[in-house]
Scaffold this active site. Structure first.
Site, PDB file in Angstrom:
ATOM      1  N   GLU A  38      58.138  -3.637   7.434  1.00  0.00           N
ATOM      2  CA  GLU A  38      56.910  -3.287   8.149  1.00  0.00           C
ATOM      3  C   GLU A  38      55.735  -3.160   7.187  1.00  0.00           C
ATOM      4  O   GLU A  38      54.587  -3.442   7.550  1.00  0.00           O
ATOM      5  CB  GLU A  38      57.104  -1.978   8.920  1.00  0.00           C
ATOM      6  CG  GLU A  38      58.024  -2.116  10.129  1.00  0.00           C
ATOM      7  CD  GLU A  38      58.044  -0.852  10.972  1.00  0.00           C
ATOM      8  OE1 GLU A  38      57.299   0.098  10.613  1.00  0.00           O
ATOM      9  OE2 GLU A  38      58.781  -0.810  11.970  1.00  0.00           O
TER      10      GLU A  38
ATOM     11  N   ASP B 223      10.831  10.854 -14.232  1.00  0.00           N
ATOM     12  CA  ASP B 223      10.806  11.862 -15.275  1.00  0.00           C
ATOM     13  C   ASP B 223      12.236  12.317 -15.583  1.00  0.00           C
ATOM     14  O   ASP B 223      13.194  11.926 -14.905  1.00  0.00           O
ATOM     15  CB  ASP B 223       9.881  13.029 -14.918  1.00  0.00           C
ATOM     16  CG  ASP B 223      10.343  13.827 -13.704  1.00  0.00           C
ATOM     17  OD1 ASP B 223      11.558  13.937 -13.491  1.00  0.00           O
ATOM     18  OD2 ASP B 223       9.484  14.368 -12.990  1.00  0.00           O
TER      19      ASP B 223
ATOM     20  N   LYS C  28       8.915  13.942 -20.044  1.00  0.00           N
ATOM     21  CA  LYS C  28       8.176  14.774 -21.000  1.00  0.00           C
ATOM     22  C   LYS C  28       9.007  16.019 -21.266  1.00  0.00           C
ATOM     23  O   LYS C  28       9.535  16.635 -20.345  1.00  0.00           O
ATOM     24  CB  LYS C  28       6.808  15.179 -20.441  1.00  0.00           C
ATOM     25  CG  LYS C  28       5.826  14.023 -20.372  1.00  0.00           C
ATOM     26  CD  LYS C  28       4.475  14.517 -19.905  1.00  0.00           C
ATOM     27  CE  LYS C  28       3.450  13.395 -19.984  1.00  0.00           C
ATOM     28  NZ  LYS C  28       3.235  12.957 -21.361  1.00  0.00           N
TER      29      LYS C  28
ATOM     30  N   GLY D 139      11.261  17.512  -8.055  1.00  0.00           N
ATOM     31  CA  GLY D 139      10.579  18.459  -7.178  1.00  0.00           C
ATOM     32  C   GLY D 139       9.560  17.771  -6.303  1.00  0.00           C
ATOM     33  O   GLY D 139       9.835  16.766  -5.649  1.00  0.00           O
TER      34      GLY D 139
ATOM     35  N   THR E  69      10.176  21.405  -3.615  1.00  0.00           N
ATOM     36  CA  THR E  69       9.945  21.952  -4.938  1.00  0.00           C
ATOM     37  C   THR E  69      11.049  22.930  -5.320  1.00  0.00           C
ATOM     38  O   THR E  69      11.701  23.522  -4.448  1.00  0.00           O
ATOM     39  CB  THR E  69       8.560  22.630  -5.001  1.00  0.00           C
ATOM     40  OG1 THR E  69       8.266  22.974  -6.346  1.00  0.00           O
ATOM     41  CG2 THR E  69       8.515  23.888  -4.133  1.00  0.00           C
TER      42      THR E  69
ATOM     43  N   MET F 183       8.724  26.202 -15.696  1.00  0.00           N
ATOM     44  CA  MET F 183       8.671  25.881 -17.128  1.00  0.00           C
ATOM     45  C   MET F 183       8.477  27.136 -17.975  1.00  0.00           C
ATOM     46  O   MET F 183       7.586  27.214 -18.820  1.00  0.00           O
ATOM     47  CB  MET F 183       7.558  24.858 -17.406  1.00  0.00           C
ATOM     48  CG  MET F 183       7.762  23.538 -16.673  1.00  0.00           C
ATOM     49  SD  MET F 183       6.375  22.396 -16.834  1.00  0.00           S
ATOM     50  CE  MET F 183       5.211  23.089 -15.654  1.00  0.00           C
TER      51      MET F 183
END
Length: 466
Positions: free
Chosen positions: A22, A249, A271, A303, A332, A384
């Site tokens: 089978e 980024d 950056k 974001g 964000t 940041m």
């Protein structure tokens, strides 16, 4: 990925199946959809295999397979459902350089046969590396419902028309034509199930695209959100899929970049506060250069593009060069951090406003209305801030903030490796130094999470004295 998915041409190629069980029947049902020459070697076979042999769909050889039978075969299947017999056949196939699959034995197989959704010539293969066959079947069932049965007709007519469409320039012009066909005119024409009618529509559509003016280059600023691909907007996903060039980024994760077309040019323009970075003027030059060539560019920013992402500078550069642009917002990181913490950024009776601030600007550490920020009950999302935390801490304490002001640190918000750390203002800078966070982090000043987080404990003055 242990198994690399490929499609092997089996037209006129021999495929050998050893065993008439089978399990062999199940594999043969799939193999008979191909144009392969199928040979089944078995002394005793399932009735279905015998019927297929009598109908001329395969060759049935009622004996054991020999080494010479495998000479020149493309694929081989061991389907005895007997461990010893399957192993012996697999060894024989490997000795002849033939790729072999042992049914229901992933570990000893050289390839696997995935679950398949068949809309010939459109096929979708679904594999789970043997980890979750039930999941593969569920995905197959879902796709079977989503993909119309006439999809095959649409693709066959399109395939026959490909040489005619080659009069269009390579790249976006040709892709736009085929997109209009497969998701517009052609899709509607398949309701008639008339290949000639569909082909006539293709001729009209081709002429329309030949007469259309060359599309000008443009830039779409797209918010990639905090990192979770499921938090992308539908429009963001579409623009990423259609882009010729993506300038992203360093906060955009690989999982989102993989949504781009394979042919798209992907350039990192990150950056960083330290390490290798690209100059802002060079980013402007890249956008202008590719747009001048007619490319559809996605400037993909972590974001939301309008939050601390130099959006105005880049728009000014495009306006000066006469290049069209648009902005697609994203979630964000402040929203993502609050959501995963189960906390509200605003609350009646606590704070009537919310501030989104950065700890530093192009001139160094950013100055703010510290007295307002220090008031009890205020909530501030500080972007940041890893390098500027000690500066922020000092300014707030100097302007009357309570040392016990709650601070939630969220690293890699929304991502699988997210961390949430609860501390207070008096210990903020020390804790950040201790934690050595590698990923992007946001500080929620004046906010405590409602869900479980890593809470840092600090000794009391009495404990220090002891």
């Amino acid at each position: 990925m242990q198994h690399f998915p490929i499609y092997i041409s089996l037209t006129g190629e021999r495929v050998v199946v050893a065993g008439g069980t089978e399990a062999a029947v199940a594999k043969l049902r799939l193999l008979m959809k191909t144009e392969a020459v199928l040979e089944v070697y078995a002394a005793q076979v399932h009735a279905a295999i015998r019927d297929w042999a009598e109908a001329g769909k395969l060759r049935l050889i009622s004996r054991s397979v020999e080494a010479s039978d495998l000479q020149g075969a493309r694929l081989a299947y061991a389907a005895f459902e007997d461990e010893a017999k399957d192993a012996a056949f697999a060894a024989l196939a490997r000795s002849k350089g033939v790729l072999v699959n042992i049914v229901d034995n992933l570990h000893d197989s050289q390839f696997i046969t995935p679950a398949i959704v068949d809309r010939d010539p459109v096929t979708v293969a679904i594999g789970t590396e043997g980890a979750a066959p039930v999941l593969a079947r569920a995905i197959k069932a879902d796709l079977e419902e989503r993909l119309p049965y006439r999809l095959g007709l649409l693709a066959r007519v399109g395939k026959a028309f490909r040489n005619r469409a080659d009069v269009l320039p390579m790249g976006r012009n040709r892709r736009d034509f085929w997109r209009d066909y497969y998701f517009g005119k052609g899709e509607r024409q398949t309701a008639q199930a008339n290949p000639l009618s569909i082909e006539n529509e293709l001729e009209h559509l081709l002429q329309k695209h030949l007469d259309a003016p060359e599309r000008e280059g443009r830039v779409d600023f797209v918010g990639a959100g905090p990192g979770d691909p499921e938090l992308l907007t539908l429009k963001a996903r579409r623009l990423i899929d259609e882009a010729d060039v993506i300038l992203h980024d360093s906060l955009v994760p690989l999982e989102i970049l993989e949504l781009a077309r394979r042919e798209a040019l992907i350039i990192e323009t990150g950056k960083r506060g330290y390490g290798k970075s690209i100059a802002q003027d060079d980013i402007h030059s890249l956008m202008i250069e590719h747009a001048a060539d007619g490319a559809q560019i996605v400037r993909l920013k972590g974001g939301d593009p309008s939050v601390f992402a130099r959006l105005d500078e880049e728009i000014d550069a495009l306006d000066a060069a006469g290049i069209a642009w648009s902005v697609t917002p994203g979630i964000t990181s402040a929203s993502a951090a609050a959501a995963s913490s189960g906390a509200s950024l605003t609350r009646r009776g606590r704070n009537t406003g919310l501030r989104l601030l950065t700890a530093h600007d192009t001139e160094g550490f950013a100055d703010h209305d510290w007295q307002a920020l220090a008031r009890e009950g205020e909530v501030t999302a500080l972007y940041m801030a890893k390098k500027g935390a000690r500066f922020v801490q000092g300014r707030l304490l100097m302007h009357g903030a309570k040392p016990q002001m709650p601070v939630t640190i969220v690293e890699n918000a929304s991502r699988p490796d997210e961390r949430r750390i609860v501390t207070d203002l008096s210990n903020l800078a020390t804790d950040l130094d201790t934690l050595s966070l590698d990923g992007p982090a946001i500080l929620l000043l004046g906010l405590s999470p409602r869900t479980s987080s890593e809470t840092l404990t600090h000794p009391t003055r009495e404990e220090i004295a002891l």
